[in-house]
Design an enzyme around this catalytic site. Sequence first.
Site, mmCIF file in Angstrom:
data_model
loop_
_atom_site.group_PDB
_atom_site.id
_atom_site.type_symbol
_atom_site.label_atom_id
_atom_site.label_comp_id
_atom_site.label_asym_id
_atom_site.label_seq_id
_atom_site.Cartn_x
_atom_site.Cartn_y
_atom_site.Cartn_z
ATOM 1 C CB CYS A 141 -0.980 -0.094 1.203
ATOM 2 S SG CYS A 141 -0.019 -0.583 2.821
ATOM 3 C CG HIS A 220 -0.423 3.979 5.585
ATOM 4 N ND1 HIS A 220 0.210 3.149 6.901
ATOM 5 C CD2 HIS A 220 -0.595 2.989 4.909
ATOM 6 C CE1 HIS A 220 0.116 1.858 6.740
ATOM 7 N NE2 HIS A 220 -0.470 1.545 5.373
#
Length: 340
Positions: A141, A220
């Site tokens: 990711c 994130h």
Amino acid sequence: MPIRVGINGYGTIGKRVADAVAKQSDMTVVGVTKTRPSFEARAAVDKGYPLYLAGSATRAEFESAGLPVAGPLDDLLGRVDVVVDCAPEKLGKENAKRYRDLGVRAVFQGGEKSDVAEASFNALANYDACRGKRTLRVVSCNTTGIVRAAALLRPHWGVEAWEATLVRRAADPAETKRGPINGILPSFQVPSHHGPDARTIYPDLPISTTALIVPTTLMHVHVNHVRLARPPAGAAEVVAAFRAAPRFHVFAGWERVEGTPQAMEYARGRGLGFPDLMENVLWEDGIHLDGADLRFFQAIHQESIVVPENVDAVRAIAAPTISGASSIETTDRALGLRRA
Ligand code: NAD
């Protein structure tokens, strides 16, 4: 004939990939695997995905829970053109031997080392170089987020140097055994593995990454400082480029998205199935240009950013006459990511 796709491992990534594949008019989900009965196994059955057995799963366990079983993993592998391996990290390498023995083409995830497949893959960066490969690995990711940004910045303005600090989520929302639930954990591995991983796609990318983990499940966030080789006149050009590119979502100041909580609230109300944000998320007010120094924040929804890349990786393997640009457009339209 639609591309016949199997998904081995129906967890956080696998269930999203299955739904994304099901939405493509040129693909069909032949089946998914589970290792034991669970709410996810029930959801797969409810959605009409044939359920196959992986790992040490037994037919009796599933049938006593009222979940019909279509067969063992090998039966699924015998019925597909491509398997997307979404098993927990490191298991993909084990599974790779089986796929190879049975002659099945495969897409792996970023939890595997890069040597699990012929090439690391990101649709915006190296789709066309990956057409016709038998195995691909969709990078993780965070690396997907970095490489997508690189795919935009490099051709526009060149990248001379890039420092990125990755503020990583502690766990996915459904994970109860990971943390921390309090405190901030810096990683003392410098550079963190993300920069080198991005170079499995762009070998000459001059990036250095550091990372720390914070107690959140909502995305994130990357803090980027990029020295551009041919800087534009102002940040507005950078904002416009991110807005125009596929797989980026730029929030304007007037939208009052202070951070990841509002970004994910937007995703929950967006109506795309799972409450997902598959684009790199940027804030217009968070894009600053000072001479050649570009600074920008981007948020990465860890559970979904790799989903469109998995769909494209399947197409790159199984339909190599289709170009990257065409596949990206088809995928994004089917997923509802195209606004125009
Ligand atoms: P997960 O634990 O949520 O799901 C994995 C699924 O595989 C589970 O349903 C598990 O029961 C099943 N499984 C267990 N053993 C298996 C086996 N032998 N064969 C097949 N299936 C098996 O994991 P995830 O988060 O979906 O991660 C899958 C891969 O995607 C990993 O490589 C991971 O690094 C990568 N990835 C995860 C994220 C994320 O944030 N969750 C983001 C990007 C990439």
